[in-house]
Design a protein around this motif. Structure first.
Motif, short mmCIF file in Angstrom:
data_model
loop_
_atom_site.label_atom_id
_atom_site.label_comp_id
_atom_site.label_asym_id
_atom_site.label_seq_id
_atom_site.Cartn_x
_atom_site.Cartn_y
_atom_site.Cartn_z
N MET A 1 0.85 -1.19 0.00
CA MET A 1 0.00 0.00 0.00
C MET A 1 0.88 1.24 0.00
SD MET A 1 -2.87 1.16 2.77
CE MET A 1 -3.72 2.73 2.61
N THR A 2 0.62 2.15 -0.94
CA THR A 2 1.42 3.37 -1.04
C THR A 2 0.95 4.39 -0.01
OG1 THR A 2 1.75 3.03 -3.40
CG2 THR A 2 2.15 5.25 -2.54
N ILE A 3 1.88 4.94 0.75
CA ILE A 3 1.57 5.98 1.74
C ILE A 3 1.64 7.34 1.05
CG2 ILE A 3 2.34 7.11 3.86
CD1 ILE A 3 3.42 4.41 4.77
N THR A 4 0.66 8.19 1.31
CA THR A 4 0.66 9.55 0.78
C THR A 4 0.72 10.54 1.93
OG1 THR A 4 -0.66 8.91 -1.15
CG2 THR A 4 -0.61 11.25 -0.58
N ARG A 5 1.68 11.43 1.86
CA ARG A 5 1.82 12.48 2.86
C ARG A 5 1.40 13.81 2.25
NH1 ARG A 5 4.79 11.31 7.49
NH2 ARG A 5 5.75 9.24 7.45
N HIS A 6 0.76 14.62 3.07
CA HIS A 6 0.31 15.94 2.64
C HIS A 6 1.06 16.99 3.46
CE1 HIS A 6 -3.21 14.16 0.51
NE2 HIS A 6 -3.08 13.24 1.45
N VAL A 7 1.76 17.89 2.78
CA VAL A 7 2.57 18.88 3.48
C VAL A 7 2.24 20.29 2.98
CG1 VAL A 7 4.42 17.20 3.84
CG2 VAL A 7 4.55 18.78 1.90
N LEU A 8 2.38 21.25 3.87
CA LEU A 8 2.10 22.64 3.51
C LEU A 8 3.12 23.53 4.21
CD1 LEU A 8 -1.48 24.24 3.53
CD2 LEU A 8 0.58 25.54 4.06
N GLY A 9 3.88 24.26 3.41
CA GLY A 9 4.92 25.13 3.95
C GLY A 9 4.36 26.49 4.33
N LEU A 10 4.71 26.93 5.54
CA LEU A 10 4.29 28.24 6.03
C LEU A 10 5.48 29.17 6.06
CD1 LEU A 10 2.17 26.77 8.91
CD2 LEU A 10 1.23 28.05 7.00
N SER A 11 5.28 30.41 5.63
CA SER A 11 6.35 31.39 5.63
C SER A 11 6.22 32.37 6.78
CB SER A 11 6.32 32.19 4.31
OG SER A 11 5.15 33.01 4.28
N GLY A 12 5.07 32.34 7.47
CA GLY A 12 4.76 33.38 8.43
C GLY A 12 4.01 34.52 7.77
N GLY A 13 3.71 34.35 6.48
CA GLY A 13 3.01 35.36 5.71
C GLY A 13 1.52 35.09 5.59
N ARG A 14 0.85 36.00 4.94
CA ARG A 14 -0.60 36.01 4.82
C ARG A 14 -1.15 34.82 4.03
NH1 ARG A 14 -1.88 41.02 1.52
NH2 ARG A 14 -0.99 39.70 -0.10
#
Length: 277
Positions: A1-14
């Motif tokens: 089974m393939t694992i999928t990761r979800h990532v979101l980079g934050l800059s500290g911006g709006r």
């Protein structure tokens, strides 16, 4: 089974903060890992806002600290300051730690989906270009037609509002980012004089080592300490703001749309997505 990761980079911006709120509200079924790549040279307001955002999201924001800091890379680049022509700070302090972090997941055969906060009204912007088959880029704001006004509505609706530095600066990122406008350098000196002095010290050393660049295009920071020059910069900024407001099309449904650098100074003001979104 393939694992999928979800990532979101934050800059500290709006925009990236609004995207984090958007994903939590619209897609609670997705377990998003939020991360912040810390250069150690960010505005204190950025760290404060990230703490507030963690409280709203109800989960920690992973800090990706580069294994070598700004001073190390500055020395590696022969004390030449980063610039729009040579964005080594973005490569070494932002992109490299992210790529190192996700590499272990990709090598394990996992798929990584990275969500990037490019808005629907930013046609000239492109996201991080992945050359990995299993590193996929998604642009939820573009897909959903969310523009700058929509981003502000998301943050206001969540109770977070804008980061405090938007009172005087429209970019997140390092205190001495070369994408700052001259008016922002003047305000940095007022708000965070110690950060201005540090930037001035870096610039002095770079010039002594033959660097062709100064932080602010066309003049050293020492010239921005002159009261007469500061007033010239303030007057020029006010004229630009007045022209931008005159061109801004009124929208009765959104009467309080804020101007930012792209509105006031044109698309040349666009900066590194990794740092400023």
């Amino acid at each position: 089974m393939t694992i999928t990761r979800h990532v979101l980079g934050l800059s500290g911006g709006r925009d990236s903060a609004a995207l984090a709120v958007f994903m939590r509200q619209r897609h609670p079924e997705i377990d998003v890992e939020y991360f912040f790549t810390d250069t150690g040279k960010e505005l204190p307001e950025v760290y404060d806002y990230l703490t507030r955002l963690e409280g709203y999201l109800g989960k920690p924001i992973r800090r990706l600290n580069p294994d070598r800091d700004f001073d190390y890379w500055l020395k590696s680049y022969k004390n030449y300051l980063p610039s729009a022509q040579s964005r080594w700070c973005t490569r070494q302090l932002k992109l490299r730690p992210f790529e190192d972090w996700v590499r272990k997941y990709l090598e394990a055969g996992e798929t990584v989906i990275s969500y990037v906060a490019i808005r629907s009204d930013e046609e000239y912007r492109e996201g991080y270009q992945s050359n990995k088959d299993k590193l996929l880029i998604r642009l939820p704001f573009k897909d959903s037609g969310i523009d700058k006004a929509g981003v502000i509505e998301i943050l206001d609706g969540s109770g977070l509002g804008l980061p405090a530095y938007y009172d005087w600066r429209t970019r997140s990122g390092c205190t001495f980012c070369f994408f700052q406008q001259k008016i922002e350098w003047v305000r940095l000196r007022e708000r965070h004089p110690e950060a201005f002095e540090e930037a001035k010290s870096y610039e002095k050393s770079a010039l002594e080592h033959g660097s062709p660049f100064t932080w602010s295009q066309g003049e050293p920071l020492t010239s921005l300490e002159c009261p007469k020059r500061q007033q010239q910069i303030r007057d020029d900024h006010e004229r630009r703001v007045a022209r931008a407001k005159a061109k801004l099309q009124a929208n009765p449904l959104r009467p309080d749309v804020q101007l930012d650098d792209d509105d006031i100074y044109g698309s040349a003001a666009k900066a590194c997505l990794t740092c400023h979104k």
